[in-house]
Write a protein that holds these residues in place. Sequence first.
Motif, short mmCIF file in Angstrom:
data_model
loop_
_atom_site.label_atom_id
_atom_site.label_comp_id
_atom_site.label_asym_id
_atom_site.label_seq_id
_atom_site.Cartn_x
_atom_site.Cartn_y
_atom_site.Cartn_z
N GLY A 164 -3.37 6.29 2.36
CA GLY A 164 -2.21 5.47 2.70
C GLY A 164 -2.20 5.12 4.17
N ALA A 165 -1.17 4.38 4.56
CA ALA A 165 -0.93 4.01 5.96
C ALA A 165 0.19 4.87 6.50
N THR A 166 0.33 4.92 7.83
CA THR A 166 1.40 5.68 8.44
C THR A 166 1.69 5.13 9.82
N ARG A 182 0.84 -1.19 0.00
CA ARG A 182 0.00 0.00 0.00
C ARG A 182 0.88 1.26 0.00
N PRO A 183 0.33 2.41 -0.39
CA PRO A 183 1.09 3.66 -0.27
C PRO A 183 1.22 4.07 1.20
N TRP A 184 2.25 4.87 1.50
CA TRP A 184 2.51 5.30 2.87
C TRP A 184 2.59 6.82 2.93
N ILE A 185 2.34 7.33 4.13
CA ILE A 185 2.40 8.77 4.41
C ILE A 185 3.52 9.00 5.41
N GLY A 186 4.47 9.86 5.06
CA GLY A 186 5.60 10.15 5.94
C GLY A 186 5.43 11.47 6.64
N GLY A 187 6.12 11.59 7.78
CA GLY A 187 6.06 12.83 8.55
C GLY A 187 7.30 13.67 8.35
N ALA A 229 12.95 -3.23 9.08
CA ALA A 229 13.03 -4.33 10.05
C ALA A 229 11.95 -5.37 9.79
N ASP A 230 10.86 -4.96 9.14
CA ASP A 230 9.79 -5.89 8.78
C ASP A 230 9.97 -6.44 7.36
N GLY A 231 11.09 -6.11 6.73
CA GLY A 231 11.44 -6.74 5.46
C GLY A 231 10.95 -6.06 4.20
N PHE A 232 10.64 -4.76 4.26
CA PHE A 232 10.21 -4.08 3.03
C PHE A 232 10.53 -2.60 3.11
N ALA A 233 10.51 -1.94 1.97
CA ALA A 233 10.71 -0.50 1.89
C ALA A 233 9.37 0.15 1.60
N PRO A 234 8.91 1.08 2.42
CA PRO A 234 7.59 1.68 2.21
C PRO A 234 7.58 2.61 0.99
N ASP A 235 6.50 2.59 0.27
CA ASP A 235 6.30 3.48 -0.87
C ASP A 235 5.69 4.78 -0.34
N ILE A 236 6.54 5.72 0.06
CA ILE A 236 6.08 6.98 0.67
C ILE A 236 5.71 7.96 -0.45
N ARG A 237 4.42 8.20 -0.61
CA ARG A 237 3.93 9.06 -1.68
C ARG A 237 3.50 10.44 -1.19
#
Length: 302
Positions: free
Chosen positions: A235-237, A190-195, A209-217
């Motif tokens: 997205g998730a955050t 899923r897409p991600w929201i960064g701060g 650490a959970d084995g993936f790189a977030p797609d920060i859009r």
Amino acid sequence: MLDVTRLTVLAAVARHGSVTAAARALHYAQPSVSHHLARLEAETGSRLLQRVGRGVRLTEAGRLLADRAEEILGRLAAAEAELAELAGLRAGRVRLAAFPSALGTFVPLAAAGFRSAHPAVDLRFTEAEPPAAVRLLRGGEVDVALLFAHPGESAPDLDGLRHETLLEEPSYLVVPADWAGDRLADHRDRPWIGGCERCRSRLIAACAADGFAPDIRFTTDDYVAVQALVAAGIGATTLPGLALAAHRDNRVRAVRLPGPGRRVSVAVLGEPPDPPATAALLAQLRAAALPSTRDLVEFGHA
């Protein structure tokens, strides 16, 4: 002996970026600022400013002296405040730098307690993220700074500062209410929201650490806007507990993440004893942080 007024002028030029802006900030005439700078160069025997186009920039010697000037002026301001506070907290001021989620949770409780106990003391706030708050503290522009540090993160340079931990707040996965999955990896596609930059780095590290790189859009450090974006399914955050305690959008679902949380600390400059107003504000911040910690524990199990 260096002249304090001339050091003030140099510090203002360094802070505001030009002679004109420094003159405006100090309420001086521009020729007066130029005169003080010329006299300071004569006193030090060093070239402090270099012309660049229509403006100026500090030389290496100028930057060094400007940094030291900020420290000296900060100490002088602290001395003035201490003398005022000798009246038994019947006068004086105290200034606090704090990050947004602290301002939205326990800082108002501390402020209310302080104003009730010491109504004649001028209490002021400045919103600042930790690196900026440390600079304000070192420069004497604030007396107390609230900071945070994520696990494994290098904290701002605290050399010469006294600091103590007030609370440790958990981190949360925040997703729309209808999204299933309680782990970061459940939302890897899923897409991600960064701060803010530091929070975004923490999100990337946690996902790694959970084995993936977030797609920060999307990126915003406004925790109200972040939750609105999540609620809209953008997205998730991840958010720290204080951000959710300050504002909780009922359309999102928050799941407490395992592991240590973000440490919130308070810092002051110089050796004890603290000026009375500073000591009184520190006491109120400690007392106000305790209910916030309990609220976070209850929130984490909600």
